[in-house]
Write an enzyme that holds these catalytic residues in place. Structure first.
Site, PDB file in Angstrom:
ATOM      1  CG  LEU A  45      35.399  62.492 -56.898  1.00 36.16           C
ATOM      2  CD1 LEU A  45      36.414  63.472 -57.912  1.00 36.16           C
ATOM      3  CD2 LEU A  45      36.234  61.851 -55.885  1.00 36.16           C
ATOM      4  CG  ASP A  46      32.671  64.128 -50.269  1.00 38.23           C
ATOM      5  OD1 ASP A  46      31.644  63.142 -50.353  1.00 38.23           O
ATOM      6  OD2 ASP A  46      33.129  64.288 -49.371  1.00 38.23           O
ATOM      7  CB  VAL A  47      29.294  68.948 -53.684  1.00 40.18           C
ATOM      8  CG1 VAL A  47      29.314  70.229 -54.035  1.00 40.18           C
ATOM      9  CG2 VAL A  47      28.059  67.850 -53.830  1.00 40.18           C
ATOM     10  NE  ARG A  65      34.523  66.943 -46.184  1.00 40.35           N
ATOM     11  CZ  ARG A  65      33.787  67.414 -47.036  1.00 40.35           C
ATOM     12  NH1 ARG A  65      33.267  66.927 -47.753  1.00 40.35           N
ATOM     13  NH2 ARG A  65      33.176  68.458 -46.595  1.00 40.35           N
ATOM     14  CB  THR A 123      36.168  66.279 -53.274  1.00 42.67           C
ATOM     15  OG1 THR A 123      36.184  66.235 -51.755  1.00 42.67           O
ATOM     16  CG2 THR A 123      37.616  65.572 -53.458  1.00 42.67           C
TER      17      THR A 123
END
Length: 254
Positions: free
Chosen positions: A84-86, A198, A88
């Site tokens: 997961l993105d940092v 996003r 998120t």
């Protein structure tokens, strides 16, 4: 729009997962690392990743701290499965060993794991349901930013469903308060491109609130964090099995 349950343990009785005392013991072990365990099995953990903690270590030694590096303290054979993105939060699967990594990676690669996210985006998103199919690629001069590129981008598909309209308090450029119209949205990615959700929301003119990469003005400062949460993962049972799918849910933090 349905919101995730506050606990996944009711869904984790599937043969792949643990429950009752064994799960509670593992939850306590994981808690010593500053992490919240949603469910576990013989070869995997499901972690409720907090926003701003990386899934895996960064290249810079100062960015070593991550879900992966913490879980390595419990198993030296810990393996990353997906990321997961940092910024998120939400359900993150981590393998305890190479067999778990192989099995779960195959499921992600075949797109048989159902993923659901919840986001709050700027503006009243209409229509209330739809799909975005826009190819994406890395914006190399500004990486890790991504861009829509019809010619060179990789295919990306996201389905969205608006749950409710609401208002958040943001700020104008001069610092004065500004109420911001927003939409809570359920997002189902059918591909897994970097920054896909996003970029797709941005392309519709509705950036995700608190997105330091792509939001601007009131949409950026209406929240100190990115309002994007990996709310649910559904792992299918083995072929020819009569078991129910394993549903993993992380409670909404916003």
């Amino acid at each position: 729009m349905q919101t995730p349950a506050t606990s996944s343990t009711g869904h984790a009785s599937h043969h792949l997962g643990w429950q009752d005392n064994r799960l509670q013991e593992e939850r306590e072990r994981v808690a010593t690392l500053g992490l919240s365990l949603l469910a576990a099995g013989d070869d995997w953990w499901a972690i409720d990743k907090p926003a701003e903690l990386p899934s895996v270590p960064g290249r810079d030694p100062s960015r070593f701290d991550s879900v992966y590096s913490r879980l390595c303290q419990l198993s030296s054979d810990t393996r990353a499965v997906h990321r997961l993105d940092v910024a998120t939060s939400g359900v993150l699967l981590v393998a305890r060993n190479v067999e778990g990594q192989r099995r779960l990676s195959r499921l992600f690669q075949s797109r048989t794991i159902d993923k659901r996210y919840v986001a709050i985006v700027a503006g009243f998103l209409t229509p209330a349901e739809g799909s975005i199919a826009l190819p994406l690629r890395c914006d190399w001069p500004r990486r890790p930013l991504q861009i829509v590129d019809i010619t060179l981008g990789k295919s990306a598909l996201t389905h969205y469903q608006v749950g409710q309209h609401l208002a958040l308090e943001g700020k104008r450029p001069d610092g004065t308060p500004q109420m911001l119209s927003c939409s809570r949205v359920l997002l189902t990615p059918h591909t897994g491109r970097s920054h896909q959700l996003r970029l797709h929301m941005l392309a519709l003119g509705h950036p995700i609130i608190g997105d330091a990469f792509y939001a601007r003005g009131a949409a950026l400062n209406a929240s100190p964090r990115l309002l994007l949460h990996a709310a649910r993962l559904v792992i299918p049972p083995a072929p020819d099995s009569d078991e129910a799918p394993l549903v993993l849910e992380a409670p909404l933090p916003f």
